[in-house]
Design a protein around this motif. Structure first.
Motif, PDB file in Angstrom:
ATOM      1  N   TRP A 455      21.709 -31.558  -0.543  1.00  0.00           N
ATOM      2  CA  TRP A 455      22.768 -30.559  -0.599  1.00  0.00           C
ATOM      3  C   TRP A 455      23.513 -30.593  -1.929  1.00  0.00           C
ATOM      4  O   TRP A 455      24.262 -29.663  -2.242  1.00  0.00           O
ATOM      5  N   LEU A 456      23.332 -31.638  -2.702  1.00  0.00           N
ATOM      6  CA  LEU A 456      24.125 -31.805  -3.917  1.00  0.00           C
ATOM      7  C   LEU A 456      23.327 -31.697  -5.203  1.00  0.00           C
ATOM      8  O   LEU A 456      23.896 -31.409  -6.252  1.00  0.00           O
ATOM      9  N   GLN A 457      22.042 -31.954  -5.154  1.00  0.00           N
ATOM     10  CA  GLN A 457      21.253 -32.003  -6.387  1.00  0.00           C
ATOM     11  C   GLN A 457      20.806 -30.614  -6.826  1.00  0.00           C
ATOM     12  O   GLN A 457      20.260 -29.841  -6.045  1.00  0.00           O
ATOM     13  N   TRP A 458      21.050 -30.333  -8.112  1.00  0.00           N
ATOM     14  CA  TRP A 458      20.586 -29.115  -8.758  1.00  0.00           C
ATOM     15  C   TRP A 458      19.662 -29.506  -9.897  1.00  0.00           C
ATOM     16  O   TRP A 458      19.979 -30.398 -10.681  1.00  0.00           O
ATOM     17  N   HIS A 459      18.519 -28.826 -10.001  1.00  0.00           N
ATOM     18  CA  HIS A 459      17.540 -29.152 -11.036  1.00  0.00           C
ATOM     19  C   HIS A 459      17.198 -27.892 -11.831  1.00  0.00           C
ATOM     20  O   HIS A 459      17.004 -26.817 -11.249  1.00  0.00           O
ATOM     21  N   PRO A 460      17.122 -28.030 -13.171  1.00  0.00           N
ATOM     22  CA  PRO A 460      16.805 -26.866 -14.009  1.00  0.00           C
ATOM     23  C   PRO A 460      15.300 -26.640 -14.132  1.00  0.00           C
ATOM     24  O   PRO A 460      14.527 -27.595 -14.260  1.00  0.00           O
ATOM     25  N   PHE A 461      14.899 -25.361 -14.112  1.00  0.00           N
ATOM     26  CA  PHE A 461      13.496 -24.990 -14.274  1.00  0.00           C
ATOM     27  C   PHE A 461      13.401 -23.731 -15.116  1.00  0.00           C
ATOM     28  O   PHE A 461      14.184 -22.794 -14.945  1.00  0.00           O
ATOM     29  N   SER A 462      12.422 -23.717 -16.017  1.00  0.00           N
ATOM     30  CA  SER A 462      12.187 -22.532 -16.838  1.00  0.00           C
ATOM     31  C   SER A 462      11.578 -21.425 -15.989  1.00  0.00           C
ATOM     32  O   SER A 462      10.762 -21.678 -15.094  1.00  0.00           O
ATOM     33  N   VAL A 463      11.972 -20.214 -16.269  1.00  0.00           N
ATOM     34  CA  VAL A 463      11.402 -19.059 -15.585  1.00  0.00           C
ATOM     35  C   VAL A 463      10.010 -18.783 -16.157  1.00  0.00           C
ATOM     36  O   VAL A 463       9.833 -18.745 -17.373  1.00  0.00           O
ATOM     37  N   SER A 464       9.025 -18.627 -15.290  1.00  0.00           N
ATOM     38  CA  SER A 464       7.645 -18.421 -15.728  1.00  0.00           C
ATOM     39  C   SER A 464       7.220 -16.961 -15.663  1.00  0.00           C
ATOM     40  O   SER A 464       6.051 -16.652 -15.911  1.00  0.00           O
ATOM     41  N   SER A 465       8.143 -16.071 -15.328  1.00  0.00           N
ATOM     42  CA  SER A 465       7.820 -14.653 -15.245  1.00  0.00           C
ATOM     43  C   SER A 465       8.607 -13.879 -16.289  1.00  0.00           C
ATOM     44  O   SER A 465       9.685 -14.303 -16.726  1.00  0.00           O
ATOM     45  N   SER A 466       8.073 -12.752 -16.678  1.00  0.00           N
ATOM     46  CA  SER A 466       8.753 -11.859 -17.605  1.00  0.00           C
ATOM     47  C   SER A 466       9.645 -10.909 -16.825  1.00  0.00           C
ATOM     48  O   SER A 466       9.315 -10.541 -15.684  1.00  0.00           O
ATOM     49  N   PRO A 467      10.760 -10.475 -17.402  1.00  0.00           N
ATOM     50  CA  PRO A 467      11.587  -9.473 -16.711  1.00  0.00           C
ATOM     51  C   PRO A 467      10.845  -8.163 -16.482  1.00  0.00           C
ATOM     52  O   PRO A 467      11.237  -7.377 -15.622  1.00  0.00           O
ATOM     53  N   LEU A 468       9.761  -7.938 -17.234  1.00  0.00           N
ATOM     54  CA  LEU A 468       8.968  -6.721 -17.056  1.00  0.00           C
ATOM     55  C   LEU A 468       7.930  -6.866 -15.955  1.00  0.00           C
ATOM     56  O   LEU A 468       7.233  -5.902 -15.640  1.00  0.00           O
ATOM     57  N   ASP A 469       7.807  -8.067 -15.368  1.00  0.00           N
ATOM     58  CA  ASP A 469       6.889  -8.248 -14.242  1.00  0.00           C
ATOM     59  C   ASP A 469       7.385  -7.547 -12.992  1.00  0.00           C
ATOM     60  O   ASP A 469       6.595  -7.235 -12.100  1.00  0.00           O
ATOM     61  N   GLY A 470       8.680  -7.344 -12.908  1.00  0.00           N
ATOM     62  CA  GLY A 470       9.248  -6.683 -11.743  1.00  0.00           C
ATOM     63  C   GLY A 470      10.755  -6.808 -11.718  1.00  0.00           C
ATOM     64  O   GLY A 470      11.305  -7.813 -12.170  1.00  0.00           O
ATOM     65  N   LYS A 471      11.425  -5.795 -11.201  1.00  0.00           N
ATOM     66  CA  LYS A 471      12.888  -5.780 -11.175  1.00  0.00           C
ATOM     67  C   LYS A 471      13.461  -6.694 -10.111  1.00  0.00           C
ATOM     68  O   LYS A 471      14.597  -7.154 -10.228  1.00  0.00           O
ATOM     69  N   HIS A 472      12.704  -6.960  -9.062  1.00  0.00           N
ATOM     70  CA  HIS A 472      13.283  -7.570  -7.875  1.00  0.00           C
ATOM     71  C   HIS A 472      12.786  -8.985  -7.598  1.00  0.00           C
ATOM     72  O   HIS A 472      12.917  -9.477  -6.481  1.00  0.00           O
ATOM     73  N   HIS A 473      12.216  -9.650  -8.580  1.00  0.00           N
ATOM     74  CA  HIS A 473      11.792 -11.031  -8.355  1.00  0.00           C
ATOM     75  C   HIS A 473      11.661 -11.753  -9.681  1.00  0.00           C
ATOM     76  O   HIS A 473      11.525 -11.135 -10.745  1.00  0.00           O
TER      77      HIS A 473
END
Length: 812
Positions: A455-473
């Protein structure tokens, strides 16, 4: 405007007599850029002459009706082209651009003046001249409502708040159009301070020329302040009368302790600025949070070192005088509360020790949980130094509190996991739902929390998709590396395996995810370079999949896209990790743009001397859709809507001034409250109230506006998100990546990339041009690439390229 198209069909006995120009208009194939007026006049004249000879036929009425219809359509679509107002409108557009450029220049110049004056203040105050100006300012403003606290607040924290205010209109003016103009601008190759690596080995890691200048300035400030304060202390020593040599030494020791405390307080004014992830200031200078984290680490080490000297000098002084126990527990009402200072230092020491690399890497959870002690550190700091001194560090802490509260509001939302997939190499791919108005770029990252794991741990991850892949995901790739990621990998594997054998209509295991972000660069800097070299190590391929997808989409859609040559160098330990490259399908569409875009891929498997016997086999990747009750990623993020972010910062600051005014008018001044520690606590309370109440109102309105916007967008799309990923279609894994990679891109086994050879070949082929080098991987990989970039730049000749080093690695 796009080419006007319409479909007009009619029957006319004399269609062949209408003329070519009129036929173009009837078919709707006329561009707004054509000479409409000349075409219109010739057409009407021709129609009139022909109609006079054919009035008896029905073609006259037909031609007249169609002509009126076409004219009406043109009058609706292009009213400015048919009137003299077009020139006036063009003039107004130019006038507006000039005005916006002027306003942008004025704002930028003002912010630079304020920033330089703020930095100069820290250098001037330790001197006699600066002390004199400081005393004059305090005495001139001491009779105001806020007294000395208000004077110090305006002097030390006012400039950074003013810059934050001015950053709002500046960012609004510098919108997407400005970015497009910057991308389209042709410039000769040149060195840049931020992308020229100077130090590649050492305690600071890879340091650019700009970062080295910042380090030198801070070191110069500390040395200068120690020297200047020491000189002043020696000058005031005779004013204390005839003191013995021992008393003089003790006096200088006490003043040295006080000096180290003042310098540490100056460093604290900057300490919290880099870690406000969605800060308006980070957006202003276009430094993403993963880069700014390094500056926080450097400042934290320097601050704690100075605080250690501060406390050590006092402990030596008290030990000589034999009053350590009494001084430690002393809680002064008209000065610093010593016990509060000791407690504050203990919390800071715990945070500092757990940030050491050996401790942080081996006991990350300990590092994460002890870092939450910063709340107590700040509270006891205010109790120790009082409201007047605490106002010196107000600006950075207040902006951090604003960002932290916004992150808290965003993280309360449960995010729907559209689909998830477990790859053969143990990596997990998650596709997360997001609203269409939440924007990000291909080099963004998110913080992810899974409640079933922690419930407390947050981990950073790079986004592997382009914003042009889709508006809703958007999607992320998560490699099983530590305890948290290994638990997530096992859980996803169990869910996906269960989903293969259970009935499709029966619910199976769920993952409750929360997201903070996305964060990243304000502008997509990977689109600034015509030539790109992407160097990845292991799962560091994730952001580069997003970059490749972004470039391919822009090339396909004929959008602004500078890169034309891309070299991807990827090193992995085992061949089964190569499945990451096929997880997005990028390799299957690269060949379709070979005439417009040249993409070269070099892959290295370092711990296998030859292809594995199992490489020819098909490894099936299991996938599943998740039936969670969450929604999309909340748009309540500091990198989101600029207007709402600006209102949030400005109104919260005004709320703090109102709260502090009411406190002084109704309580402190009438009751003559003078306790340092108590006023410091009340000062912090005003900060909390302004963030939670005034800022909370803005966040609430922002949330309501966002909900209405989403409803309106869904109604316009008829409630169907056409680009939402459908699991049965998107995650049908063909598992033919080995064959594709073997035929398209060579894989080298048992060796590592020879960057000297790679960069030498690039230099010979690409000529004099700016080459963007982006690296994502372990520290050794960063150092190797940075060292080669520096070497190539130092021995560069006129016809050679300039390599611009950019790191996309994230280390907490």
């Amino acid at each position: 405007m796009a080419i006007f198209t319409s479909s007009i069909s009619f029957e006319c006995r004399h269609e062949e007599e209408l003329g070519e120009g009129f036929e173009l208009q009837l078919r709707g194939e006329v561009s707004p850029n054509m000479k409409m007026r000349e075409l219109d006049m010739s057409r009407n004249k021709d129609i009139y002459s022909r109609s006079q000879s054919q009035k008896s036929s029905g073609s006259y009425c037909c031609i007249l009706l169609v002509t009126m219809a076409v004219d009406e359509l043109y009058s609706d679509q292009q009213p400015l082209l048919l009137s003299n107002g077009g020139h006036d409108n063009e003039y107004k557009i130019k006038e507006t651009r000039i005005f916006l450029s002027l306003a942008k220049w004025v704002l930028k110049f003002t912010m630079w003046v304020v920033f330089v004056a703020w930095v100069a203040l820290f250098f001037l105050v330790p001197t006699d001249f600066g002390t004199g100006l400081y005393d004059v300012w305090v005495s001139a403003t001491s009779g105001t409502l806020f007294g000395e606290t208000g004077s110090i607040l305006v002097l030390y924290s006012g400039p950074i708040i003013i810059i934050a205010f001015l950053a709002v209109p500046y960012l609004l003016i510098s919108g997407e159009e400005q970015q497009k103009e910057h991308l389209q601008e042709k410039r000769p190759p040149r060195f840049r301070l931020w992308t020229f690596p100077v130090l590649v080995d050492g305690p600071f890691g890879v340091v650019s020329a700009a970062e080295l200048i910042g380090i030198v300035l801070f070191v110069m400030f500390v040395l200068w302040a120690v020297y200047a304060y020491t000189v002043v202390n020696f000058e005031i020593l005779p004013s204390y009368g005839d003191l013995t040599l021992e008393e003089k030494r003790l006096f200088m020791l006490q003043m040295s302790a006080y000096t180290f405390g003042l310098i540490a307080l100056s460093c604290l004014a900057f300490l919290f600025l880099p870690i406000a992830r969605g800060s308006i200031l980070l957006r202003l200078v276009d430094i993403p949070f993963e880069h700014a984290t390094r500056y926080h680490v450097w400042l934290g080490n320097l601050t704690m070192f100075l605080l250690t000297l501060h406390g050590l000098c006092y402990m030596i002084l008290w030990a000589i005088r034999g009053i350590i126990p009494s001084e430690i527990i002393e809680w002064k009402s008209d000065g610093g509360a010593n016990l509060a200072g000791v407690i504050c230092y203990v919390f800071g020491l715990l945070i500092w020790v757990t940030t050491l690399p050996p401790v942080r890497k081996r006991y990350f959870q300990l590092f994460f949980y002890t870092h939450q002690l910063y709340v107590l550190f700040v509270i006891f700091l205010a109790l120790h130094i009082g409201d007047t001194n605490f106002s010196k560090v107000f600006g950075g802490i207040f902006l951090f509190m604003l960002d932290r509260f916004l992150r808290f509001c965003q993280s309360r939302m449960t995010v729907n996991i559209v689909s998830m997939k477990s790859l053969p190499c143990g990596t997990v791919k998650l596709v997360l739902s997001k609203p269409g108005n939440l924007r990000y770029n291909a080099l963004s990252f998110i913080f992810l929390r899974v409640r079933e794991i922690s419930w407390l741990q947050w981990h950073p991850f790079s986004v592997s998709s382009s914003p042009l892949d889709g508006k809703h995901h958007l999607s992320v790739l998560i490699k099983a590396f530590g305890d948290w990621t290994s638990m997530l990998s096992r859980k996803v594997s169990n869910i996906t395996e269960d989903s293969q054998i259970e009935l499709p209509l029966l619910p199976h295991g769920q993952i409750m995810a929360s997201v903070e972000g996305p964060y990243g660069h304000e502008s997509p800097y990977h689109l600034m370079y015509e030539k790109l070299v992407l160097v990845a190590g292991g799962s560091g391929i994730s952001p580069f999949l997003a970059i490749l997808s972004d470039i391919l989409h822009r090339t396909k859609d004929k959008k602004t896209c500078v890169p034309r040559n891309v070299l991807l160098v990827w090193a992995v330990k085992r061949s089964n990790e190569l499945s990451l490259f096929s997880s997005t399908g990028v390799e299957s569409i690269c060949s379709f743009f070979s005439d417009k875009l040249n993409i070269e891929v070099q892959m290295y498997v370092t711990r296998e001397s030859e292809p594995s016997l199992e490489e020819g086999n098909i490894h099936k990747a299991t996938s599943s859709s998740v039936f969670s009750m969450g929604g999309g990623i909340s748009a309540l993020v500091g990198t989101g809507n600029k207007i709402w972010v600006g209102c949030y910062v400005i109104i919260s600051t005004i709320g703090f001034v109102i709260s502090l005014s009411l406190l002084d008018i109704c309580y402190i001044n009438p009751f003559s409250i003078s306790y340092w520690w108590y006023k410091g606590l009340l000062f912090v309370a005003c900060m909390v109230v302004s963030v939670f109440i005034y800022g909370g109102i803005v966040v609430g309105l922002w949330h309501l506006w966002d909900k209405r916007t989403l409803v309106r967008e869904e109604s316009q799309e008829d409630g169907v998100k056409t680009d939402m990923m459908r699991p049965n279609e998107v995650f049908t894994e063909k598992n033919l990546y080995q064959e594709t990679l073997a035929s398209s891109y060579p894989v080298r086994y048992g060796c590592r990339p020879d960057f000297k050879e790679i960069f030498g070949s690039v230099s010979a082929r690409w000529g004099s041009v700016d080459v963007g080098v982006i690296v994502c991987g372990p520290q050794t990989l960063l150092s190797s690439v940075a060292k080669e970039c520096r070497s190539q730049n130092l021995k560069r000749r006129n016809h050679d390229p300039i390599f611009h080093f950019n790191s996309h690695s994230f280390y907490l």
